[in-house]
Write an enzyme that holds these catalytic residues in place. Structure first.
Site, PDB file in Angstrom:
ATOM      1  N   ASP A 127     -10.211  -5.641  -1.395  1.00  0.00           N
ATOM      2  CA  ASP A 127      -9.309  -5.166  -0.345  1.00  0.00           C
ATOM      3  C   ASP A 127     -10.104  -4.433   0.728  1.00  0.00           C
ATOM      4  OD1 ASP A 127      -7.310  -4.088   1.228  1.00  0.00           O
ATOM      5  OD2 ASP A 127      -6.363  -2.930  -0.367  1.00  0.00           O
ATOM      6  N   ASP A 175       0.842  -1.201   0.000  1.00  0.00           N
ATOM      7  CA  ASP A 175       0.000   0.000   0.000  1.00  0.00           C
ATOM      8  C   ASP A 175       0.874   1.246   0.000  1.00  0.00           C
ATOM      9  OD1 ASP A 175      -2.751  -0.931   0.107  1.00  0.00           O
ATOM     10  OD2 ASP A 175      -2.260  -1.741   2.085  1.00  0.00           O
TER      11      ASP A 175
END
Length: 220
Positions: A171, A33
């Site tokens: 996600d 991320d």
């Protein structure tokens, strides 16, 4: 179903020792991320950290750019040859050109949608995509629960992508409680953070989650 381990939930100080222990049968991808403190309020990893992660594992990287102006960031990851590079449809007016640039580098192209972003926003770019990443939490805030409308949106996006050879990734808030339902909706990749690391044994937990998904698909 592929499991993409979100290392934002791991103990980062021990990653150099932990990453080499991951088994490809249990963990298929390493989810990175990248947050810029602009598109999302948090700042996390960049290309230097991502390069360090790659040096400790041969599991492919799943690079998720939660950044404004992704066209300025995407080329920084080309040399790392990740499995895919995903940018948010909300962050650029040049999505087609950016997708073509990523494919030209020999890397899969992903586009991500926030929970509030309608599936139809990606309709014009579908021919240029290899993957769609659906956020089932608001990006940039760790530890949230799966949004209630997530399953309905997954079904809508799967319907849109059906004519194309596009992987569907989810996600946010993924764990044992929703893995079977995600499998029934033909999700290809799940990004798992706390749902993978909470037991202290990501390999065993990854194996368990994959078995849940496989069982659900067998029954459906």
């Amino acid at each position: 179903m592929k499991i993409s381990a979100s290392i934002l939930a791991a103990k980062l100080t021990g990653l150099s020792q932990e990453l080499p222990t991951y088994k490809k049968d249990n963990i298929d991808l390493i989810h990175i991320d990248v947050m810029d403190g602009n598109f999302v309020p948090q700042i996390s990893f960049g290309e230097a950290f991502t390069k360090e992660v790659k040096s400790h594992t041969d599991i492919p990287l799943d690079v998720h750019l939660m950044v404004s102006n992704p066209e300025l960031h995407v080329p920084k990851y080309f040399d790392l040859k990740p499995y895919c590079i995903t940018f948010h449809i909300e962050t650029t007016n040049f999505s087609v050109r950016l997708a073509e640039e990523i494919r030209k580098a020999g890397i899969k192209v992903g586009v991500s949608l926030n929970p509030q972003t309608p599936p139809e926003s990606i309709s014009q770019i579908l021919p240029y995509l290899d993957l769609v990443l659906l956020m089932t939490v608001d990006p940039g805030f760790y530890g949230q629960s799966f949004v209630k409308s997530g399953f309905e949106k997954i079904a809508a996006v799967r319907k849109l992508t059906k004519p194309y050879n596009i992987e569907l990734e989810v996600d946010g808030g993924v764990n044992e409680s929703n893995m079977e339902e995600l499998a029934k909706l033909s999700v290809d990749i799940t990004v798992v953070g706390s749902g993978l690391y909470k037991t202290g044994d990501p390999n065993a937990q990854g194996k368990k989650l994959k078995e849940l998904a496989a069982s659900a698909r067998t029954r459906s």
